[in-house]
Design a protein around this motif. Structure first.
Motif, PDB file in Angstrom:
ATOM      1  N   GLU A  92      -7.529 -25.991  14.191  1.00 27.08           N
ATOM      2  CA  GLU A  92      -6.590 -26.675  15.080  1.00 27.08           C
ATOM      3  C   GLU A  92      -5.799 -25.672  15.926  1.00 27.08           C
ATOM      4  O   GLU A  92      -5.629 -25.877  17.143  1.00 27.08           O
ATOM      5  N   PRO A 111      -6.890 -33.630  19.985  1.00 28.87           N
ATOM      6  CA  PRO A 111      -7.335 -34.808  19.219  1.00 28.87           C
ATOM      7  C   PRO A 111      -8.592 -35.456  19.804  1.00 28.87           C
ATOM      8  O   PRO A 111      -9.461 -35.924  19.054  1.00 28.87           O
ATOM      9  N   CYS A 114     -11.492 -33.266  18.890  1.00 30.96           N
ATOM     10  CA  CYS A 114     -11.687 -33.379  17.444  1.00 30.96           C
ATOM     11  C   CYS A 114     -12.559 -34.595  17.131  1.00 30.96           C
ATOM     12  O   CYS A 114     -13.496 -34.522  16.336  1.00 30.96           O
ATOM     13  N   ALA A 115     -12.274 -35.707  17.799  1.00 30.95           N
ATOM     14  CA  ALA A 115     -13.050 -36.928  17.590  1.00 30.95           C
ATOM     15  C   ALA A 115     -14.446 -36.805  18.188  1.00 30.95           C
ATOM     16  O   ALA A 115     -15.449 -37.182  17.558  1.00 30.95           O
ATOM     17  N   LYS A 120     -12.763 -33.648  12.438  1.00 26.21           N
ATOM     18  CA  LYS A 120     -11.617 -34.167  11.698  1.00 26.21           C
ATOM     19  C   LYS A 120     -11.466 -33.524  10.322  1.00 26.21           C
ATOM     20  O   LYS A 120     -10.352 -33.193   9.885  1.00 26.21           O
ATOM     21  N   GLU A 121     -12.561 -33.333   9.611  1.00 19.17           N
ATOM     22  CA  GLU A 121     -12.511 -32.845   8.230  1.00 19.17           C
ATOM     23  C   GLU A 121     -12.217 -31.346   8.123  1.00 19.17           C
ATOM     24  O   GLU A 121     -11.929 -30.854   7.034  1.00 19.17           O
TER      25      GLU A 121
END
Length: 309
Positions: A92, A111, A114-115, A120-121
């Motif tokens: 991140e 974000p 990330c998607a 995400k994990e």
């Protein structure tokens, strides 16, 4: 759109790329292929602005990348085979850092990427702790950070396991709906799976540029039918029956385990002979175990166009 016009690149007396021209419109995923040393990596580096052409021009959406490199490069996302990620950083934090470099709003872009890239994990993990597949996802998010119109990917699935490969291919297919994508890879099945078109470079020259299906037909439309039968009535009789079918040009046999025989039936053109062939063999007293049609593959085309060049 990418426009490569009569581009050449010399390294001393050696010409790595020789008068290559092609254009790629928005919304097309193109495979860039070639044997090692063919000039495809040099071509990619000229498209991305890492190298200047010795002659010719590269335009990104009408902008000459040598005359106006900053504006042209704003439209490009590039993921090299071994992406230079900062292993000591948390995923991140790294993406926030890259967003700021590109002048993007991290609260919006990170974000979203990330998607899009399935991170995400792993967002709270150090990059050095990630599997190669997840490192590739981070590199892809980096390449997409400036929302580029053009995405250039060098060996995007190299070293990934089958599940990771399919995940990355799915991401590329989705990205390619709205962007121009160039995928350079040695995995020819990958090009057939995700690309609608292939460009092949060999010996520094462009040797092919067309749709995948057109390329397959470019070395002839011959095909073969592989049929496995019980050989109780004799392989010679099976060959005679197969040769009697219209459209068959040649027949050979291979002995298989369990007393089975494989017939390799060559066909000229796109004639569909399977129904007639199967009927002839069954009526001749043979048990049918398997029938498969083999057509030219991209691998066949690649070998034909690049060997001895």
């Amino acid at each position: 759109m990418i426009e490569v016009s009569h581009v050449s690149r010399n390294f001393g007396d050696f010409r790595a790329v020789n008068d290559v021209s092609f254009s790629i419109p928005t919304g097309q995923i193109v495979g860039l292929l070639g044997p090692n040393g063919a000039g495809k990596t040099t071509t990619m580096r000229m498209i991305t602005g890492f190298l200047a052409p010795t002659s010719g021009t590269v335009k990104i959406d009408g902008i000459d990348i040598c005359e106006n490199p900053v504006e042209a490069k704003k439209k490009i996302g590039y993921m090299p085979e071994s992406a230079p990620l900062y292993g000591e950083m948390i995923v991140e934090d790294y993406l926030v850092y890259i967003a700021k470099i590109y002048g993007q709003n991290p609260e919006e872009k990170v974000p979203a990427l990330c998607a899009e890239c399935g991170l995400k994990e792993v967002m709270s993990k150090n990059i050095s702790e990630l599997s190669r597949g997840n490192r590739q996802r981070v590199a892809l998010a980096h390449a997409l950070m400036n929302d580029p119109e053009i995405l250039i990917l060098d060996e995007p699935t190299s070293g990934l396991d089958p599940n990771q490969v399919e995940d990355v291919r799915a991401i590329i297919r989705e990205i390619g709906k709205t962007r121009t994508v160039i995928v350079s890879t040695h995995i020819l099945s990958e090009v057939e799976t995700i690309c609608s078109r292939a460009i092949i470079i060999s010996g520094g020259k462009l040797v092919a540029d067309s749709s995948i299906e057109e390329l397959k037909n470019s070395i002839g439309s011959s095909s073969s039918v592989h049929i496995t039968v019980g050989s109780g009535s004799g392989a010679e009789k099976a060959m005679e029956l197969a040769k009697a079918v219209d459209g068959v040009t040649a027949v050979s046999t291979n002995s298989l385990e369990g007393g089975l025989t494989e017939l390799v039936v060559s066909v000229n053109g796109d004639v569909e002979i399977r129904p007639s062939l199967i009927k002839k063999l069954v009526e001749g007293g043979f048990d049918l175990y398997e029938a498969a049609l083999n057509k030219n593959t991209l691998e066949d085309v690649f070998h034909t166009l690049t060997e001895a060049k």
